[in-house]
Each structure stands twice: as structure tokens, then as C-alpha cells.
Design a protein around this motif. Structure first.
Motif, PDB file in Angstrom:
ATOM      1  N   PRO A 182       1.993  25.108 -40.247  1.00 45.49           N
ATOM      2  CA  PRO A 182       1.855  25.009 -38.914  1.00 45.49           C
ATOM      3  C   PRO A 182       1.046  26.278 -38.196  1.00 45.49           C
TER       4      PRO A 182
ATOM      5  N   PRO B 143      -3.362  24.646 -37.857  1.00 51.11           N
ATOM      6  CA  PRO B 143      -3.866  23.770 -36.908  1.00 51.11           C
ATOM      7  C   PRO B 143      -4.639  24.434 -35.401  1.00 51.11           C
TER       8      PRO B 143
ATOM      9  N   LEU C 122       8.727  30.807 -41.274  1.00 57.20           N
ATOM     10  CA  LEU C 122       9.544  29.814 -42.300  1.00 57.20           C
ATOM     11  C   LEU C 122      10.454  30.796 -43.339  1.00 57.20           C
TER      12      LEU C 122
ATOM     13  N   MET D  86       5.811  29.922 -34.527  1.00 49.01           N
ATOM     14  CA  MET D  86       5.110  28.475 -34.696  1.00 49.01           C
ATOM     15  C   MET D  86       6.053  27.510 -33.827  1.00 49.01           C
TER      16      MET D  86
ATOM     17  N   PHE E 144       8.100  25.006 -32.010  1.00 54.72           N
ATOM     18  CA  PHE E 144       9.728  24.437 -32.359  1.00 54.72           C
ATOM     19  C   PHE E 144      10.817  25.417 -32.838  1.00 54.72           C
TER      20      PHE E 144
ATOM     21  N   ARG F 243      13.435  25.970 -30.440  1.00 51.46           N
ATOM     22  CA  ARG F 243      14.321  24.921 -30.388  1.00 51.46           C
ATOM     23  C   ARG F 243      15.414  25.099 -31.666  1.00 51.46           C
TER      24      ARG F 243
ATOM     25  N   LEU G 285      -5.821  18.218 -33.208  1.00 54.80           N
ATOM     26  CA  LEU G 285      -4.929  18.580 -34.381  1.00 54.80           C
ATOM     27  C   LEU G 285      -3.849  19.316 -34.201  1.00 54.80           C
ATOM     28  N   ARG G 286      -3.428  19.911 -32.995  1.00 52.99           N
ATOM     29  CA  ARG G 286      -2.228  20.818 -32.850  1.00 52.99           C
ATOM     30  C   ARG G 286      -1.089  19.756 -32.579  1.00 52.99           C
TER      31      ARG G 286
ATOM     32  N   PRO H  29      -2.029  16.749 -38.714  1.00 51.67           N
ATOM     33  CA  PRO H  29      -2.317  17.439 -39.886  1.00 51.67           C
ATOM     34  C   PRO H  29      -2.075  16.944 -41.203  1.00 51.67           C
TER      35      PRO H  29
ATOM     36  N   LEU I 193      12.703  14.667 -27.689  1.00 49.83           N
ATOM     37  CA  LEU I 193      13.048  16.199 -27.535  1.00 49.83           C
ATOM     38  C   LEU I 193      12.766  16.327 -25.968  1.00 49.83           C
TER      39      LEU I 193
ATOM     40  N   PRO J 114       7.793  17.355 -38.523  1.00 51.73           N
ATOM     41  CA  PRO J 114       8.310  18.675 -39.162  1.00 51.73           C
ATOM     42  C   PRO J 114       9.402  19.140 -38.195  1.00 51.73           C
ATOM     43  N   PHE J 115      10.561  19.671 -38.668  1.00 47.21           N
ATOM     44  CA  PHE J 115      11.491  20.569 -37.900  1.00 47.21           C
ATOM     45  C   PHE J 115      12.320  19.736 -37.079  1.00 47.21           C
TER      46      PHE J 115
ATOM     47  N   ARG K  47      15.874  20.109 -37.575  1.00 45.78           N
ATOM     48  CA  ARG K  47      16.555  21.399 -37.708  1.00 45.78           C
ATOM     49  C   ARG K  47      17.036  21.569 -35.865  1.00 45.78           C
ATOM     50  N   GLN K  48      16.427  20.420 -35.166  1.00 49.68           N
ATOM     51  CA  GLN K  48      16.902  20.598 -33.897  1.00 49.68           C
ATOM     52  C   GLN K  48      18.506  20.374 -33.701  1.00 49.68           C
ATOM     53  N   ARG K  49      18.952  20.805 -32.370  1.00 51.15           N
ATOM     54  CA  ARG K  49      20.447  20.462 -32.197  1.00 51.15           C
ATOM     55  C   ARG K  49      20.596  19.643 -31.016  1.00 51.15           C
TER      56      ARG K  49
END
Lengths: 337, 337
Positions: free
Chosen positions: A77, A80, A250, A278, A280, A283, B74-75, B80, B253, B279-280, B283-285
Motif C-alpha cells: 500500500p 500506489p 504492516l 497507510m 485504513f 480503522r 491507482l490509489r 493495484p 465502511l 485489503p484490511f 481487520r475492521q470492527r
């Protein structure tokens, strides 16, 4: 029309001579044509779908309007926004961006560089360099390093202020009362890993921590699996640590999972910090305290430096270091006494 | 040596005629040389740092070993892995990848296409198309659409199975007892937004929900701010919903934060689903229930289709749809009664 439009078609539509139309469409000579004429020619070219044959121009002038960007892996991440910043900076100067991924494999990097040089690439921006690399783009091809740099300083580079970031984090942890702070460092052969590690030694020493109270464990890579293993090694040796400064975000996320396995809460038992900010990580639970790097601006600046380098290839190699910022969130708290 | 190595130097080192060396190094003619000779020539070229002058070859043959990839930004975490998949697929066939960002601006897209065509780009892979677009790369330039497609189907495309993904999600929610399910849809002029919206109508109808029990609100973009506003509009009109199917993960989100503002818990009061498995989100709640798209494989497949298209430009336009997978996590639960 059935055939591809030529410069004569564009000139006719714009009501100018072909030579004028050609000048107007070439970024290098556009200044010789008055603005209204240049706009009329551009409009005619667009209407006709005229594509200047820059392969022919490239052969005549041995210059090119393409630059190469080489990164380890776009899916990390960090890259990008850097690549986007480079592309924006290049485009404003009329350059297109070739992009390649190496997965950190020097052989693949050599292949990409060779292939791109074969396409008359005007210069390279590399995010793949290791500290010990000497020249990467090959002689006579302007090259700029981004995010990482080499030790010798012979090649221009744009990086974030890694040392300042680590000092901000260590100061933040010490202010919270932490006196036993570990570092899960990135690889020593990358400038990012090395500079943060050196800064950790400096910052902890200058803030009065004994070396034994500031142990370091190196991760083999800036990844979660490598960070997880290194965190477990660190706590096996130093179970009394109350804070961990991770080499990047990471690795910090890997600290969360490794500490959970060890039955330690974050930040109740152990505070954790990252590096990069990076997307998120705000979050995550807990939201990660980290250092924000201006990735997009790092990319823009690298493009600017490359364009400077192309214009004057023998100018001294600048080293640009951009400032970073501490972002306090919920993964750090008062030291447990 | 002081000068750049030539094909003659390579031939001499490999012990073959220059014409043989040239054939061995050109992907289009490599098959005419036996494998061991080709390998010896490749090894000699690598050892000497020989870079074939493909600008010259490009002028002679009017072909090129460069393809253009154009994405909105790209972001956005979706792109990516797609771009990486494309680049890997192209590289194996000896192609380099030019990459450009448009921010969804058609004018910038035209500029990029024109500039890339001027560089003898052999083909384009576009992630930027809108449903109403007709041809994007211009006539006679092979073009493949990725992630999104156009309505007319004249251009080959690689997309995920949006309809199947929505059916999986609606079935999952209905199985949990939900009977009032809203959809915060993406923009209607993008195939991703449109296909998911149409599938939502189909799936809810076929599972027996009345249209009034399956309301839809469109977000202006696949972004968190647009998703937030649309979620608030949806619940202002339909406060009794117990589940929301979001058009993508970023909108999901945004549902989390909008529902928190409204004092509703996820999944206690309202279940939320995403789309993409970026990605990730694990890992969110709460960890997001979503549909996983094979982004990297979508990119690889797009590269394969483009190479096919370059080899036979007039072959019928294939439409490749790759399967998706439901990923159950913690953002969905039994309907509140």
C-alpha cells in the motif's frame, strides 16, 4: 478518413503551415508559436484523432517522452500513492510512465531496465534500491531513487525523514512513561529499515534509556509474517517491554496479532507504534499510532528531480528529505506500572 | 567496452551470425531459431547489457512491445492487484506496461490515449470505461476492458461475476432472517454499479421480497463520502431496514460510520455487506462480510485477452466473467425481530 491523419491534415484544418502545426504540437518547440495558434492546432489534432509519431521523433533526436518507474510490488500500500504522484508529475511535463514490478528480485530488475532502455526511456525512478547498490539505471541514463536510497549518495533520491519520525515516536512513548521500549526493525540492507534502526538507537540513548532497556529484533522483510515472527522473538527474550516501535505499519499489525497470542492487550499491557500511516490503519482496533509520510508528494518530488536530471545529467545528485508527522491514535497509552 | 554493445557483439559472443542473433532476440521470430541457440544468444545479450533498439524496430514493423493501462486512480485499492496482474501477464510476452490515471476525466483519458498511440502502443487495457462508451482505444488499436465494461459488448472485457456475487449476498441475508434489505448502489453509468443494482432487484424478487422491502439509494461514486450520504438518505426514508447491501467495500465502511451516527449497531441492529474484499476489511470492527473478487487473475486474464487481440485483431470480442466467492465475517448476523 480511412488513413491515419497526418500533420498536413491537422495544419489544413487549423489553417496554418505544416511546420507551424508541427512546432505547436511538440512540447519542446511550442513556445515558438503564439498561444492562440497553438490552441487551434491542438484542437484540430484532437478533432482528427492525430497521434504524433514520436517513435520517429525519438529516433531522430535520441530523446524520448517516456520514463520508467520500478517498484517491488504495487500491491504494497505504500507504492500506489508514490506512483500516482510520479505519474502526475511526469505527465505535466509531457512524459508517459512505464511501470514494472520486481518483487525485490535483482535479476528481474535488470531485465526491466534493459527492456525499458531498449524503448528509449529517458530516465528511471527506482523504489527498489538496496543500500549497497552502486548505480542502478546504468551509466548515462538519468536515475532517481524514491522512498529508499543507497549509501553512496551518488544518485539523487527522495525519501521521508525516517530519523525525525522515529524521534517523534520515541519521545511520544517516553512522555507516556515507557522506559522499556523494543524495536521490531525492518531489514538492515534497506535504507528505510537501517535509518529507522539507527534513529531508534540515537533517540533512546539521547532520552536516557540504557541499551538493555531498548532491545532490537530485525524482521526479514517489511511484512506481517516476518513482523510476527520477530515480535515473538523479541518478547521471548524481553518479556518486560511495555512498548514496541515497529519498523512499519504492516509490522505493527503483526505486533497486534503476536501480542494477542501472548495474552497481552494493546495498549493496556503494551503500546505499539507503526510507520507510514497507510490506508485504513485509522480503522484498526486499536487505531494505530504512527508516523505519516507524504507518499504522494514524495512521488511528485521524484518526478521533478528526474526532469531536472534529464535536463542536466551531470548536475550534483540532490538528496531531498520530506518531513513527516506524528499521528497519535489509540494503540499507545500510559506505561503499565 | 566504451560504446553500447550492438547485435554484432552479441552474435560474436554467442558464436552465431548477426541475423540469427537478431531473430533470437525478437519475440516475433524467436521460434525460427532452435532453443539452445536462442538461450545462448539471450545469455550473451544479458552478459553484454545489450538493449535492442526497439524504437528502430517499431518504425520498421509498425508494431511495438508496449501496451497501455489506464485506470481511474491507482490509489483505489481495487486497482493495484489488477495492474500487477496485467503487468505480469504482459511481461511474460515481452511487453512493457505504460500506466496512466484519469480520475474519471474523459478528457484526460483522451489525452493519455493519444499520447500512448503516439508511442506506437500495441494495445490498451482500460479500467475506466462507462456503460455508454462506444470504442475507447480508437479504431485499429486492440483494446480490452477490465473490471468495467460497456453495454454494447463490441470490446473484449474481463469482469467479475457481479450478479452471482449479489445473489450470494442476498441469499446469505435472507438465510439470516432479513426481510427488509436496502441497497446502497454505486453509480448507474458504471457497469459495476449497474450490474450489482440489477442483480439486487432480481435476487430480492426471486427470494420473495416485495420491492417496498428492498429499497435502493444510489451513491454518486464508489467512495466513502458518497456512500455515507446515500446511507443517511436510505435510512431517512426506510428506518426499518435490518440489512444493507453496499455497492462495494468503501461504501460498506461508510455504512458503518453512518449507522454509528444514527445510533445503530452493526450487526446487532443492522447487518452490512461489502463487495471486493479489499485489503484490511478483515481487520475492521466488525470484520466485513463481503464478496471476494479475483483482482489479480482479472488482470492476468485481461493481459491474455489483449495479446490474443493483438495477434488477431478481428476475432470476435470475448467477454470473460470470473467467479466470485462469499466471505462471511462479523458484519452480518441474525435479523433483529
Amino acid at each position: 478518413m480511412d488513413r491515419a491523419p497526418t500533420i498536413k491534415d491537422v495544419a489544413e484544418r487549423a489553417g496554418v503551415h505544416a511546420a507551424t502545426a508541427s512546432r505547436a504540437l511538440n512540447p519542446a518547440t511550442r513556445g515558438m508559436v503564439n498561444v492562440r495558434t497553438a490552441n487551434r492546432v491542438a484542437e484540430a489534432a484532437r478533432a482528427l484523432g492525430y497521434a504524433p509519431n514520436s517513435a520517429a521523433r525519438s529516433l531522430r533526436t535520441r530523446t524520448s517522452s517516456v520514463a520508467g518507474i520500478i517498484v517491488p510490488d504495487l500491491r504494497n500500500p505504500v507504492f500506489p500513492p508514490i506512483v500516482r504522484g510520479i505519474e502526475d508529475g511526469l505527465r505535466e511535463a509531457g512524459y508517459l510512465a512505464l511501470v514494472g514490478n520486481t518483487d525485490g528480485d535483482p535479476e528481474r530488475e535488470r531485465e526491466l531496465l534493459t527492456a525499458m532502455r531498449g524503448r528509449q526511456t529517458a530516465g528511471f525512478i527506482l523504489a527498489t534500491s538496496r543500500r549497497g547498490d552502486s548505480f542502478a539505471g546504468g551509466p548515462a541514463v538519468p536515475t532517481v531513487l524514491v522512498n529508499r536510497r543507497t549509501d553512496d549518495g551518488d544518485t539523487p533520491s527522495v525519501t521521508a525523514d525516517n530519523a525525525a519520525g522515529v524521534h517523534l515516536l520515541v519521545r511520544h512513548l517516553v512522555d507516556l512513561g515507557h522506559t522499556r521500549i523494543g524495536h521490531v526493525a525492518g531489514p538492515r540492507d534497506l535504507s528505510t529499515g537501517w535509518e529507522r534502526y539507527r534513529a531508534f538507537l540515537d533517540a533512546t540513548t539521547s532520552l536516557g534509556l540504557e541499551p538493555a532497556a531498548a532491545p532490537v529484533e530485525f524482521a526479514d522483510a517489511f511484512t506481517e509474517p516476518a513482523g510476527h515472527a520477530a515480535t515473538l522473538r523479541l518478547f521471548a527474550e524481553h518479556p518486560g517491554l511495555t512498548a514496541v516501535l515497529a519498523g512499519n505499519d504492516l509490522i505493527a499489525l503483526a505486533c497486534y496479532s503476536a501480542l494477542a497470542e501472548l495474552g497481552r492487550s494493546v495498549p493496556g499491557d503494551v503500546s505499539v507504534t507503526g510507520f507510514n500511516d497507510m490506508p485504513f490503519v485509522d480503522r484498526q482496533r486499536p487505531a494505530l499510532t504512527t508516523v505519516r509520510l507524504p507518499h504522494y508528494e514524495i512521488g511528485r518530488e521524484a518526478a521533478r528531480l528526474l526532469l531536472e536530471r534529464i535536463a542536466s545529467p551531470t548536475a550534483p545528485a540532490k538528496r531531498v528529505v520530506l518531513p513527516v508527522e506524528l499521528v497519535r491514535r489509540d494503540s499507545t497509552g500510559p506505561a503499565k506500572v
